[in-house]
Write an enzyme that holds these catalytic residues in place. Structure first.
Site, PDB file in Angstrom:
ATOM      1  N   SER A  54      53.589  34.405  67.484  1.00 15.67           N
ATOM      2  CA  SER A  54      53.291  35.585  68.298  1.00 15.67           C
ATOM      3  C   SER A  54      51.820  35.784  68.660  1.00 15.67           C
ATOM      4  CB  SER A  54      53.823  36.844  67.615  1.00 15.67           C
ATOM      5  OG  SER A  54      55.222  36.792  67.555  1.00 15.67           O
ATOM      6  N   SER A  77      55.279  37.991  70.320  1.00 18.56           N
ATOM      7  CA  SER A  77      55.426  39.424  70.417  1.00 18.56           C
ATOM      8  C   SER A  77      54.114  40.122  70.788  1.00 18.56           C
ATOM      9  CB  SER A  77      55.923  39.992  69.084  1.00 18.56           C
ATOM     10  OG  SER A  77      54.965  39.758  68.058  1.00 18.56           O
ATOM     11  N   LYS A 116      46.682  45.137  68.071  1.00 26.60           N
ATOM     12  CA  LYS A 116      48.150  45.121  68.175  1.00 26.60           C
ATOM     13  C   LYS A 116      48.716  46.313  67.405  1.00 26.60           C
ATOM     14  CE  LYS A 116      52.103  41.921  67.614  1.00 26.60           C
ATOM     15  NZ  LYS A 116      52.503  40.575  67.165  1.00 26.60           N
TER      16      LYS A 116
END
Lengths: 506, 500
Positions: A180, A156, A81
């Site tokens: 997330s 997210s 990420k």
């Protein structure tokens, strides 16, 4: 799509270590897959082809020289990420503000992965600064859910979970502040784990909300997630909130659950997480999962956690408050973009214009919310009250865990919604994290494992398992037992039912 | 700028008004590393060389508390007779400042590590004033900015600014007094005496190098006036970063006379920060603080709370050195000084230095005369505080020891000290480099003496005739010939031997 991109990480690692296949071959297969499909999925913001192949070559060279693998996952590719700093690789957090920033240092997670011989393919798309539930807030465009390109992949960490479901990577890393990791896991049919707060170092994780942010593993199987968890977990002296305790034996727990079932395990169903606002198909999948747990030998009871109802509002005071402070450093002075620095503007104007151009609407909204909540005269009414609610939620968990070993609920109230559907309604968007937020506020461990497809829309549903702090192993035991039974009954793993992307077009 | 004409005569000020002081002292701790990261805590250095992701506030970087800074904070709290909090936290103080990389300062707010103490301060005439300590808390220093291209050196009008983050994250302790009242005309003196006492204490504890000139000890002086007999405090001004003891006194006095003139004229004091001008001893307006700044404090989520155990606190109490006032009491007895003699010693700032020199092995008398005479004179010439001279008591003790052993003459000793003050290194190195060894080899001396005697036969006659004091001229000639490196006493003996 070759076999190399469909195998679980554990099996890939075994093949690489037995030298049946090289890490370079595995890595190249994934890079090729990314090249073929990512135009349509947009899971990646940056692909580090050269770096990945170099790392893979190094692993192969070590194995060829007869050295033991640096870790059980050495040689396996991973999608990281874009919220973790990576020395030499751009890190943007999905924000225009950090466009072009190449950090001079590695996050502890990044360093640990490199040292473990895990091959970092690139950086995955995310909601800007991890604020969002749909990956539509990325400044670089949304990620598409491989199950249906018109739908969101969750947020997210939508990029990380989508990369797994699109078979672009066998492993990924996400971060969970309000859900997330788990929420994107649920809507993409993959596994996502939020370890106990402090279980994985936050050093080098660009902060959204310091007291909530938690990095964790994403994978297509529970065992893969456990193996990754054991690599990235553990004490980091660079992070004061990092827990100075050994990583719970999550791999052993996953194997034990898969082998022995759940007899003697007490499972609590959270009564607050069902009913109005929940998609009926999601609830039906969830009920089927609970039946499955019973069939595995678990004792299932209904448990009430009355304060969970207040988790969402408390979260939307605490997280923005911390964010408003954490994001203050993005002032155009030292890194990231700088707007209107043409000599005609004052420093304050440059800062203001840069923030105006650099931050998206959701980030601005939360900075404003947080600034307001912390301002003098409102602190007690907002931030202070939210912290009290947080304490009540912790007590709810404590009381529940006196009765049961784990709690379960749907991971999300609905399946993946359509891109654009909730963009203009932030409050509706926030509901996507309804079930995941309490574990973040309490700092304990939670996981999402696929539990079938909703019978209404054929989209994945997630089963959330929650455990007390430092009892992460319980999550893996329950999830692995459930995963094995579900896959056996369904005749295969859920994620393999994802429509073939066929070069991306659908 | 306020003209001198707008000030009230000081005698009139104190006749009409009661001053209230509040002093905030920032102390940079001399820990090996910074407050929240492992960067070296060093003064100066090439800009931006003692930095890392944490003290640069890079995205993702996290702080970790420096344990030795916490120890220093607790020890300082104990020395100031404070309570030590059994549990406390850091908070974030959110505000923008160009040289503060995170745009918030990690500090302590409502939960300081030490609170509610006092410091007894001795004034020049021996009167003791007890100053209440509100709190002592931990925080981090900011970087430094250099504003280039403007007339004032301030940010306004500058073309650009250069930032040096070497100081960013250096551990600071902020010590805040309770309001100091009832001191009347002595307010400026009390302010100076307090900062002096605090400085001496911190130096004795070896927690900071307390160099006001380098900013490792900085004082903000809050001053307000209220009409004689009133009980409600007046509006205060805060004069920032006063950087010498003398300036503390001058700044307080100036603000009192300035406030008084405004108040007597029916005006009101604006609550604001002010800057002190060294050159003329005046202050000028800085930021206006009409309402308190909203710093949006909240507990620092990146750091775990600090909970010093009672055992640890007691253990740290055991590490406190003999504190300056205790030491003074002891040396007065040991050296048999009158109150007045001790006060002189204290007032010149020499007492602790002399004591430390004695501790390092020198005779009290010798140590006193070095500090009070030669070194005080050096401090005056160099325009620094006595304690600010770049020489340590241990070095002075070494020099005294060498004189005693006959390795140095008094004259040579002064030159050695001069060398140390000029940064030429330890006394031994100065002696080596400047070749300052006493010529104790008789044969070399005898040659010089014989030469001098031969050159002045008339003097030889005088000595032989019983005019012993005439030998002085020969001694002088020999000293000149040996560049002062001869032991004058031995030279005299040799002259007498040769003239016998």
């Amino acid at each position: 799509m070759t076999e190399l991109t469909t195998l679980p990480a554990a099996e890939l690692a075994a093949k690489i270590h037995a030298r049946e296949v090289t890490s370079v071959e595995v890595t190249r297969a994934h890079l090729d897959r990314i090249a073929a499909v990512d135009d349509h999925v947009h899971a990646f913001l940056h692909v580090d082809r050269e770096g990945a192949l170099a790392a893979a070559e190094a692993v192969d060279a070590d194995l060829a020289a007869g050295k033991a693998p640096a870790s059980p996952l050495a040689g396996v590719p991973l999608a990281l990420k874009d919220v973790f700093t990576t020395k030499g690789i751009p890190t943007t957090c999905g924000s225009r503000t950090l466009e072009g920033w190449v950090p001079p240092y590695d996050a502890t997670v990044t360093r640990t992965l490199r040292e473990a011989g895990v091959v970092i393919l690139g950086k995955t798309n995310m909601d800007e600064f991890a604020m969002g539930s749909s990956t539509e807030n990325s400044a670089f465009g949304p990620t598409h859910n491989p199950w249906d390109h018109a739908r969101i992949p969750g947020g997210s960490g939508g990029g990380s979970s989508a990369s797994l479901a699109a078979f672009e990577a066998p492993l990924a890393i996400g971060t969970d502040t309000g859900g997330s990791i788990r929420q994107p896991g649920a809507v993409t049919g993959t596994v996502g784990v939020k370890p106990t707060y402090g279980g994985v170092s936050r050093y080098g994780l660009v902060a959204f909300s310091s007291s909530l942010d938690q990095g964790g593993p994403c994978a297509r199987t529970v065992l893969d997630a456990a193996m990754l968890h054991e690599i990235i977990g553990g004490h980091d002296p660079m992070d004061s909130t990092s827990i100075d305790a050994p990583v719970p034996p999550v791999v052993a727990a996953a194997r034990e659950g898969a082998r022995d079932g759940l007899s003697g395990v007490r499972v609590g169903v959270v009564s607050e997480f069902r009913g109005e606002g929940y998609q009926p198909g999601v609830l039906r999948s969830f009920e089927a999962a609970v039946d499955q747990l019973r069939a595995l030998g678990a004792e299932v009871v209904e448990v009430s956690c009355p304060h969970f109802t207040y988790a969402l509002p408390a979260y939307y005071l605490i997280a923005p408050s911390e964010a408003s402070s954490n994001l203050a450093r993005f002032d155009a002075m030292r890194y990231g973009i700088r707007v209107s620095d043409d000599g005609t503007h004052s420093a304050e104007e440059v800062m203001s214009l840069t923030r105006e151009a650099g931050f998206g609407p959701e980030v601005k909204r939360r900075i404003m919310l947080g600034t307001y909540a912390l301002s003098s005269g409102y602190y007690d009414a907002y931030y202070g009250s939210a912290q009290k609610v947080r304490t009540l939620i912790i007590r709810d968990f404590d009381a529940a865990f006196e009765q049961v070993d784990v709690l379960v609920s749907p991971t999300t109230p609905t399946t993946a919604f359509k891109i654009g559907e909730r963009v203009d309604d932030p409050l509706a968007m926030y509901l996507a994290d309804l079930c995941t937020i309490p574990s973040d506020l309490a700092g304990n461990a939670a996981l999402s494992v696929p539990c079938g497809l909703s019978d209404e829309d054929g989209l994945p549903v997630g089963l959330q398992v929650m455990a007390p702090a430092l009892a992460d192993d319980r999550l893996y035991k329950v999830a692995a037992a459930y995963e094995g039974a579900r896959d056996a009954a369904a005749g295969g793993s859920l994620v393999h039912q994802v429509p073939e992307l066929n070069g991306g077009a659908r | 700028m306020t003209a001198v004409a707008e000030l009230m005569d000081y005698a009139e000020v104190v006749e009409r008004f009661d001053p209230v002081l509040g002093l905030e002292v920032h102390v940079e701790l001399s820990t090996a590393t910074k407050m929240f990261c492992g960067c070296p805590n060093l003064f100066g250095g090439e800009p931006n060389t003692h930095v890392c992701p944490t003290c640069l506030g890079l995205p993702g970087a996290l702080p970790v508390v420096n344990g030795s800074a916490v120890e220093s904070a607790i020890r300082i709290g104990l020395a100031l007779n404070c309570e030590i909090a059994p549990w406390c936290r850091f908070a974030r103080k959110n505000y923008f400042y160009p040289d503060m990389p995170k745009n918030f300062q990690t500090s302590q707010y409502d939960e300081p590590i030490a609170f509610d103490g006092y410091l007894d301060v001795v004034l020049d005439d021996g009167e003791v004033v007890r100053i209440g300590i509100e709190r002592a808390h931990m925080e981090e220093d900011t970087g430094k900015s250099l504003h280039v291209g403007g007339a004032t050196g301030r940010i306004h009008g500058a073309e650009h600014s250069l930032l040096d983050y070497n100081r960013a994250g250096v551990p600071l302790i902020e010590i805040v007094t309770k309001p100091i009242t009832g001191i009347g005309e002595r307010a400026p003196e009390v302010a100076r005496a307090y900062v002096t006492a605090l400085r001496d204490l911190l130096r004795a504890m070896d927690v900071s190098d307390v160099r006001m000139d380098q900013g490792s000890l900085r004082c903000d002086a809050n001053v307000s006036l209220m009409p004689r007999g009133a009980t409600e405090f007046g509006t205060r001004t805060e004069t920032k970063n006063v950087n010498s003891l003398r300036s503390v006194e001058r700044a307080v006095r100036y603000e009192m006379t300035r406030h008084a003139a405004i108040l007597a004229d029916g005006g009101g004091i604006r609550q604001e920060t002010r800057h002190f001008q060294e050159a003329d001893g005046t202050t000028s307006a800085g930021r206006t603080k009409e309402t308190a700044e909203d710093y949006r404090y909240f507990p620092e989520p990146d750091l775990v709370p600090i909970a010093p155990s009672p055992q640890w606190v007691e253990q740290l109490r055991g590490t406190l050195p003999e504190l300056p006032w205790e030491r003074r009491k002891r040396i007065q007895q040991e050296w048999n000084l009158t109150d007045e003699e001790l006060r002189d010693l204290v007032n010149t700032g020499a007492a602790d230095l002399v004591a430390a020199t004695v501790d390092a092995g020198a005779e009290p008398g010798e140590a006193r005369s070095w500090w009070v005479q030669y070194l005080t004179q050096q401090a005056n010439t160099r325009e620094v505080e006595l304690a600010g001279l770049p020489i340590t008591p241990a070095q002075v003790a070494t020099v005294i020891g060498l004189v005693k052993q006959g390795e140095l003459t008094n004259k040579l000793a002064r030159e050695v000290v001069q060398g140390v003050l000029d940064g030429e290194g330890e006394p031994g190195e100065v002696i080596e480099r400047r070749g300052l060894k006493v010529v104790s080899d008789d044969s070399a001396l005898i040659a010089a003496v014989d030469e001098a005697l031969a050159a002045q036969p008339d003097v030889v006659e005088k000595i032989r005739g019983g005019k012993v004091q005439a030998a002085g001229a020969i001694v002088g000639a020999v000293m000149k010939a040996t560049k002062g490196q001869a032991d004058a006493k031995r030279v005299r003996e040799l002259i007498m031997e040769r003239c016998r």
